[in-house]
Scaffold this active site. Structure first.
Site, PDB file in Angstrom:
ATOM      1  N   GLU A 130       2.182 -11.528  -2.843  1.00  9.79           N
ATOM      2  CA  GLU A 130       1.947 -11.345  -1.394  1.00  9.79           C
ATOM      3  C   GLU A 130       1.140 -12.526  -0.894  1.00  9.79           C
ATOM      4  O   GLU A 130       0.053 -12.809  -1.429  1.00  9.79           O
ATOM      5  CB  GLU A 130       1.163 -10.053  -1.095  1.00  9.79           C
ATOM      6  CG  GLU A 130       1.981  -8.801  -1.156  1.00  9.79           C
ATOM      7  CD  GLU A 130       1.211  -7.569  -0.677  1.00  9.79           C
ATOM      8  OE1 GLU A 130       0.394  -7.673   0.247  1.00  9.79           O
ATOM      9  OE2 GLU A 130       1.444  -6.496  -1.271  1.00  9.79           O
ATOM     10  N   ASN A 183       0.825  -1.210   0.000  1.00  8.80           N
ATOM     11  CA  ASN A 183       0.000   0.000   0.000  1.00  8.80           C
ATOM     12  C   ASN A 183       0.861   1.263   0.000  1.00  8.80           C
ATOM     13  O   ASN A 183       0.470   2.289  -0.545  1.00  8.80           O
ATOM     14  CB  ASN A 183      -0.913   0.004   1.225  1.00  8.80           C
ATOM     15  CG  ASN A 183      -1.882  -1.172   1.214  1.00  8.80           C
ATOM     16  OD1 ASN A 183      -2.135  -1.765   0.167  1.00  8.80           O
ATOM     17  ND2 ASN A 183      -2.429  -1.511   2.364  1.00  8.80           N
ATOM     18  N   GLN A 189       6.046 -10.539   4.934  1.00 10.08           N
ATOM     19  CA  GLN A 189       7.134  -9.783   4.337  1.00 10.08           C
ATOM     20  C   GLN A 189       8.460 -10.439   4.734  1.00 10.08           C
ATOM     21  O   GLN A 189       8.458 -11.655   4.858  1.00 10.08           O
ATOM     22  CB  GLN A 189       7.031  -8.335   4.750  1.00 10.08           C
ATOM     23  CG  GLN A 189       5.678  -7.725   4.314  1.00 10.08           C
ATOM     24  CD  GLN A 189       5.604  -6.205   4.383  1.00 10.08           C
ATOM     25  OE1 GLN A 189       6.550  -5.525   4.671  1.00 10.08           O
ATOM     26  NE2 GLN A 189       4.428  -5.669   4.101  1.00 10.08           N
ATOM     27  N   ASN A 249       0.190  -1.653  -6.969  1.00  5.74           N
ATOM     28  CA  ASN A 249      -0.151  -2.628  -5.927  1.00  5.74           C
ATOM     29  C   ASN A 249      -1.640  -2.595  -5.610  1.00  5.74           C
ATOM     30  O   ASN A 249      -2.201  -1.522  -5.375  1.00  5.74           O
ATOM     31  CB  ASN A 249       0.627  -2.284  -4.649  1.00  5.74           C
ATOM     32  CG  ASN A 249       0.222  -3.162  -3.476  1.00  5.74           C
ATOM     33  OD1 ASN A 249       0.536  -4.356  -3.461  1.00  5.74           O
ATOM     34  ND2 ASN A 249      -0.485  -2.587  -2.505  1.00  5.74           N
ATOM     35  N   GLU A 250      -2.249  -3.753  -5.607  1.00  2.09           N
ATOM     36  CA  GLU A 250      -3.649  -3.922  -5.164  1.00  2.09           C
ATOM     37  C   GLU A 250      -4.546  -2.773  -5.631  1.00  2.09           C
ATOM     38  O   GLU A 250      -5.292  -2.190  -4.829  1.00  2.09           O
ATOM     39  CB  GLU A 250      -3.711  -4.078  -3.636  1.00  2.09           C
ATOM     40  CG  GLU A 250      -3.033  -5.329  -3.155  1.00  2.09           C
ATOM     41  CD  GLU A 250      -3.301  -5.700  -1.709  1.00  2.09           C
ATOM     42  OE1 GLU A 250      -3.867  -4.887  -0.961  1.00  2.09           O
ATOM     43  OE2 GLU A 250      -2.939  -6.833  -1.328  1.00  2.09           O
TER      44      GLU A 250
HETATM   45  O1  AHR Z   1       1.671  -6.724   3.347  1.00  3.81           O
HETATM   46  C1  AHR Z   1       0.844  -5.815   3.998  1.00  3.81           C
HETATM   47  C2  AHR Z   1      -0.168  -5.159   3.070  1.00  3.81           C
HETATM   48  O2  AHR Z   1      -1.082  -6.116   2.627  1.00  3.81           O
HETATM   49  C3  AHR Z   1       0.390  -4.579   1.802  1.00  3.81           C
HETATM   50  O3  AHR Z   1       0.852  -3.285   1.965  1.00  3.81           O
HETATM   51  C4  AHR Z   1      -0.793  -4.592   0.880  1.00  3.81           C
HETATM   52  O4  AHR Z   1      -0.433  -4.744  -0.459  1.00  3.81           O
HETATM   53  C5  AHR Z   1      -1.648  -5.737   1.388  1.00  3.81           C
HETATM   54  O5  AHR Z   1      -2.964  -5.373   1.548  1.00  3.81           O
END
Ligand code: AHR
Length: 507
Positions: free
Chosen positions: A312, A93, A358, A193-194
């Site tokens: 992810e 995010n 992560q 991202n997303e």
């Molecule tokens: O990994 C944590 C968050 O999860 C990331 O920032 C986002 O891409 C997802 O929603």
């Protein structure tokens, strides 16, 4: 006397019934049934500017562990030991509000900005040059995600020029001025991202995202046509998630090499069987997306493949923004990570990259507390896959008991993948026994080449599913031993709630 004997016999019967009986299963593996080559990039991770992942995680110049660049040597070593092949950055995010030029040049001139994704202040001390130094030290490929939320097309294109162009252009000369005349040649680039999520800065609908990402993709590939582009696929499986992927693939197919998927598993209702079944959803999303990829490739008569980057995934349900995502994982979570890995390995023909979210502190396989690095239970299954599972996935045939849990039907207690590593002459079996309290006696039938008799078994398990690790104690870890297996097949009992990796030498 007779009365006593009868009572004793009855008690014995009762106690035998109270013992958990082992289940029985059969696994057949045939070396000719190859389904896809495992890509090294399946063993990736992710570092986001979030909580203590970058600052206080990979980077901590005040720590006695810091190297001359300020990065922690223990994190670098644990990343290498984990076998991490590729690292995604800077978000997540976070990237949807990140302007990469804030993070280059003299550090004391860099702006401090509020990150609206997580509410922190970003000091911009670790920027592109610093982070690329970290990935080099960690022996991993860099994967940069560009800002498709509040970022411009020029920013995306210029970032590629900064990283990959030979000197002689504005941005590549700037890189040289900042101390790195040689191009970094970053191969993997994410297009946002997303972007399907309303929580994302600059969230767009599928049409708007696809149009914008297409223009960014063109400029980025025209800047360096050797790069691989990853489109932002569905992260949200609630509504028309497959339609998002269909729109993105239809619009971007000429420029992209991967479409990304995300998934987080949680033990929301504290039901072990449901938690153990959550990755079946991951497998479904992969199969459905593979179908759409095939549909689009056939529609446009494409020769170029498009793969899935599952960039992810992890267990995440205890800590959200308040806890800065510092999940303390347990044995049960380690099983879910092994299940995720089995899904990726089983679908290795289409999933060519995966990144655990992560790397350190933030929903991570390693933690630093009181200045000391330690490994979470989820570190161990990931490490076993990354270190040993290379080569071809083999279709494993499994016969075992199954269960229903809520919406999940007919879930097998044993989850199995088989890998043939020709280089090491090994057949590798990755077996998760999902059962909470029953061991599974399994007959393993090898339908192809001879087994030499030698095998190494590594088991990740612990007395209780809630066992965790900490800076003093590693309750959950992989324990290895050598075993001898006779003939073409053998029996093995997989203990309750365990992940077992068998590395069997073959002729
Ligand atoms: O990994 C944590 C968050 O999860 C990331 O920032 C986002 O891409 C997802 O929603």
């Amino acid at each position: 006397m007779k009365k006593h004997l009868l009572l004793w016999f009855l008690l014995l019967l009762l106690s035998v019934n109270a013992w958990p009986q082992n289940l029985k299963a059969k696994i057949k593996v045939d070396l000719d049934r190859k389904t896809g080559e495992l890509d090294r990039m399946l063993y990736g991770n992710f570092t986001e500017h979030l909580g203590r992942c970058i600052y206080g995680g990979i980077y901590d110049p005040q720590s006695p562990e810091a190297n001359s660049d300020g990065f922690r040597k223990d994190v670098i070593q644990a990343t290498r030991d984990l076998g991490v092949s590729v690292i995604r950055w800077p978000g997540g995010n976070f990237v949807s509000g990140y302007h990469w030029e804030d993070g280059i040049g003299p550090v004391d001139k860099r702006p401090r900005r509020k990150d609206l994704a997580w509410g922190d202040v970003e000091p911009n001390i670790v920027g592109t040059d610093e982070w690329l130094r970290f990935t080099k030290a960690a022996g991993a490929e860099p994967y940069i995600c560009v800002n498709m939320g509040t970022g411009s097309l020029d920013e995306a294109r210029n970032w590629v020029e900064y990283c990959n162009a030979k000197t002689g252009l504005y941005y590549s000369d700037l890189r040289a001025k900042n101390g790195h005349p040689e191009p970094y040649m970053v191969k993997y680039w994410g297009l946002g991202n997303e972007m399907d999520g309303e929580w994302q800065m600059g969230h767009k609908n599928a049409e708007d995202y696809s149009k914008y990402a297409l223009e960014a993709a063109k400029l980025m590939k025209w800047s360096d046509d050797s790069i691989k582009l990853i489109a932002s696929g569905s992260s949200n499986y609630v509504r028309d998630w497959a339609e998002w992927n269909r729109t993105v693939l239809n619009k971007l197919h000429d420029y992209i090499d991967y479409i990304s998927l995300h998934h987080y598993a949680g033990n929301y209702d504290k039901d072990h069987n449901t938690f153990m079944a959550r990755t079946t959803q991951v497998e479904n999303s992969i199969r459905i997306t593979e179908g759409i990829i095939n549909e689009v490739r056939s529609k446009y008569k494409m020769k170029k493949p498009i793969y899935i980057a599952f960039d992810e995934y992890n267990v995440w349900y205890r800590t959200f923004n308040e806890g800065k995502l510092e999940e303390h994982y347990n044995m049960q979570d380690a099983l879910v990570v092994a299940l995720y890995m089995n899904v990726f390995v089983r679908n290795a023909h289409i999933v060519k990259m995966a990144n655990m979210a992560q790397l350190v502190n933030v929903i991570a396989p390693m933690m630093i507390t009181n200045g000391k690095l330690w490994k979470q239970p989820i570190y161990y299954p990931l490490q076993l896959f990354a270190q040993n599972c290379h080569g071809q996935n083999l279709a494993a045939w499994v016969e075992c008991d199954r269960y229903d849990a809520g919406d999940f039907k007919s879930v097998p207690y044993l989850d199995v993948t088989a890998v043939h590593n020709e280089k090491t002459g090994e057949l590798i079996l990755n077996v998760v026994n999902r059962h909470k309290d029953k061991a599974i006696e399994t007959s393993i039938v090898n339908q192809a080449r001879k087994l030499t008799g030698k095998a190494v078994v590594t088991e990740v398990n612990s007395g209780s599913l809630t066992d965790e690790n900490n800076e003093r104690e590693q309750k959950v870890k992989g324990v290895s031993r050598e075993i001898t297996v006779a003939g073409d097949g053998f029996n093995y009992t997989f203990p309750a709630h365990s992940f077992t990796q068998l590395r069997i030498k073959i002729n």
